[in-house]
Design an enzyme around this catalytic site. Sequence first.
Site, short mmCIF file in Angstrom:
data_model
loop_
_atom_site.label_atom_id
_atom_site.label_comp_id
_atom_site.label_asym_id
_atom_site.label_seq_id
_atom_site.Cartn_x
_atom_site.Cartn_y
_atom_site.Cartn_z
CB SER A 96 -0.95 0.00 1.20
OG SER A 96 -0.35 0.63 2.28
CB ALA A 97 0.61 4.47 -1.78
CB CYS A 98 -0.51 4.37 3.51
SG CYS A 98 -2.00 4.61 2.57
CB SER A 99 2.69 0.34 4.29
OG SER A 99 2.60 -0.36 3.10
CG LEU A 130 4.70 3.40 8.09
CD1 LEU A 130 3.25 3.85 8.14
CD2 LEU A 130 4.79 1.95 8.52
#
Length: 404
Positions: free
Chosen positions: A324-327, A330
């Site tokens: 996921s782009a968020c992780s 991160l």
Amino acid sequence: MQTEKFVYFDNINTTFPDPRVVRKIDEVLNFRLGNPSAHIHSAGIAAGKVVDEAREKVAAYIGAAPETLIFTSGATEANNLAITGFLKANPEFGFVCSNIEHFSVLNQIRSLRNSVKTSILDVDSYGLVEPDSLEKVLKNNRSIVSLSLANPEIGTMQDIEKISEICSRNGSILHSDATAAAGLIEIDVNKMGIDLLTLSGHNIYGPAGVGALYVNKKIRLASIFEGGNQESGIRPGTENVPGIAGMGEACEALKGDMKSHEKRLRDLGNDLWKSLQESVRFVNFTGHPEKRLPGHVSFWVEHIEGESLLLLLSMNGVMASSGSACSSNLKAKDEDELMASHVLAAVGVPSDICSGSITLSAGRYNTEEDFNYVKSVLPGLVEKLLTMSPSYDDYMKNKETTDG
Ligand code: PMP
């Protein structure tokens, strides 16, 4: 090697706004609107009307009453409000989530575990929560259960109605983060039995920086912010009027052809899955083969790095994501988060032979031609990376030895 090709398969991380949304935001920005809290003059009243209309449209998409919606700055804020806000008002409840939730849910465990009873449920190899394990945790422990409708990275959709039935049988409350599923499937909070639901504007062909939290009328929620009376005092701060108007328009635009887009994307996604299964050596699919988001195909390939394949895809005009782009951006709070995706680890993907997964996520603007293009380029890119892979080289040498 740059190409002019532009094949966008990263809709799970953000979607392009519907033209109607762009027009609406433009109109709202150009109209002389006041602050919606300025009820005393016409400019303020007009702004309040824009917000009210948007509230009706967003509520209609999820089958809810307008007054049950709270506008937020996005899904992260909605998830925090839903869980921490609920537990602030109902401190006798526990908190249960799965080990594949977005970090805006999962990381709340850290701040809450000293004050409430928390449990993290393991998922099976498809990413599904096992009903029996949920039932066991909820027995004698009324909780707010937070499970996403669908996982963005592996595409698996939870059996939410069954989960809801278990929650209500055990006097518990169900929050579902619908960020990944919204815009791709029909959502009805009453049919699904969801008490709190998170939506994000930019995942449904609307703008970023705006989201919404549905709160069933029977739920008591406390604000986690200090401020004014906006959004019933639950989410104080001057409303993002253009963003809210855009999100309303995005929901309005979803109406009508949801079912046909869902079917088209499901068929094209299934077809892509089958094609890659036949044409890509060493491919391993992630997530459930049927209980998954329409147009979502996720996989990893033995002997090659996900990031390298992502880069080659990008050089060939295909935009996809890895985990996921968020992780991937991160700021890791501990060593665990520096490792491969927590979702892949949770579904048992072996980290010694998997160096990153690929998520191809289609949306309503993807054409059959886009899918065919991916089918035509991906196998060749994998072969190219295999020829450069020391692990594949070792595998072939071993194979030659054992085959004699
Ligand atoms: N939940 C899920 C499932 C997500 O994938 C994301 C990231 N797009 C978020 C929450 C956070 O969304 P936002 O960036 O709108 O706060």
